[in-house]
Design an enzyme around this catalytic site. Sequence first.
Site, PDB file in Angstrom:
ATOM      1  N   GLU A  85      -4.299  -1.185 -21.418  1.00 45.88           N
ATOM      2  CA  GLU A  85      -4.841   0.075 -21.905  1.00 45.88           C
ATOM      3  C   GLU A  85      -4.277   0.423 -23.271  1.00 45.88           C
ATOM      4  OE1 GLU A  85      -5.782   2.291 -17.712  1.00 45.88           O
ATOM      5  OE2 GLU A  85      -3.905   2.800 -18.672  1.00 45.88           O
ATOM      6  N   CYS A 335       2.149   9.354 -22.201  1.00 47.30           N
ATOM      7  CA  CYS A 335       3.294   8.440 -22.133  1.00 47.30           C
ATOM      8  C   CYS A 335       3.658   8.102 -20.705  1.00 47.30           C
ATOM      9  CB  CYS A 335       4.532   9.090 -22.740  1.00 47.30           C
ATOM     10  SG  CYS A 335       4.479   9.212 -24.502  1.00 47.30           S
TER      11      CYS A 335
END
Length: 347
Positions: A85, A335
């Site tokens: 990703e 994150c």
Amino acid sequence: MELTKLEAWLKEKGEPHFRVKQIREAFYKKFVPGFDAITALPAPLRGELARRFRPLSLEPEQVLVSAAGDAVKASFRLKDGEVIESVLLSLAAEKWTVCVSTQVGCGVRCPFCATGRKGLKRNLSPEEITDQVLFWGQYLAKEGPGRRVGGVVFMGMGEPFMNYNAVSEALKKLSDPDYFGIGQRHISVSTAGHAQGILRFAREFPQVNLAVSLHTVDEEVRDKLVPMNKLYPLRKLARAMEEYLRATRRQIFIEYALMEGLNAEEKNARQLYEWIKTVAPLKYFTINLIAYNETGGKYRAPAREKVKAFADFLEMLGASVTIRKSLGNDIRGACGQLASANLKGKK
Ligand code: SAH
Ligand code: SF4
């Protein structure tokens, strides 16, 4: 894209040398979607190129846009079927930054990180890293004129310094004016604390920003949170950071993910401050605080006020602190939330 293969093929066909430049510029300056769009090329050549070569070494599978429109996450299928990703972030109006992955999974295995939970599958090639940026360049070009990638952060899946050579190649291509031409100061590499990598990076890429994911300065806690700490304990990490600062005369960004009951109290902020001062004067650091992003584990983010209090306390001591905005939580693009699609069921 693999320009060297393409170049060899063009040569064999007896095409003039400037074709390579035309193609390179079309992809890396205009971000055309494919060979068909390179109108400067003769039509038959365009067709043949489109049949033989793929502009991207990865196949976009799914593109998700966050509700606020400030983060877009793409998952890609690689040639061997693995999935990675990458995220496009809008940190300020019309300023686009790409967050790239450097490995399929990650061998560091931080327990709070979705990527770490699956372990390391394999390293990405330089091309697989830069093609993530090429994809987003094409994406933005399609969205509207004048939109382009202004910065790149190596903060996706993987530990960049465990794949140093490929990361190094990718950095060169990203900053090469003939390719992406992104200024090195607009590129950041984040490491979980690979001391050896930091030393090499200081020598080879003194202009690229360095971020160190510290999270705690308690040796025992760090052994658990960032297991690479066993290989590079805080003392070694401190020495590498010291050397980095001496060699580059730059700043270091310290990443600190706040987790309730682990590292989010005032006393932790004081310990962090004390530790940093043993490395170098405070002015050489910027502390990026980030409230833990949900990844389905046992960790929790502290209350918003507590994050603010942690920041205020450090600022009061004279540190330069930012509280990182968490973009893309709703698309699991923040994150630590990146994990390949085939893992989703397990989260
Ligand atoms: N492997 C490198 C770079 C990728 S991770 C590193 O660890 O630095 C990018 C950042 O996200 C790191 O600072 C990492 O510690 C942080 N992170 C990982 N999981 C997180 C989570 N669940 N919430 C908030 N930050 C997280
Ligand atoms: Fe790997 Fe970074 Fe995740 Fe740790 S936080 S597992 S080093 S990607």
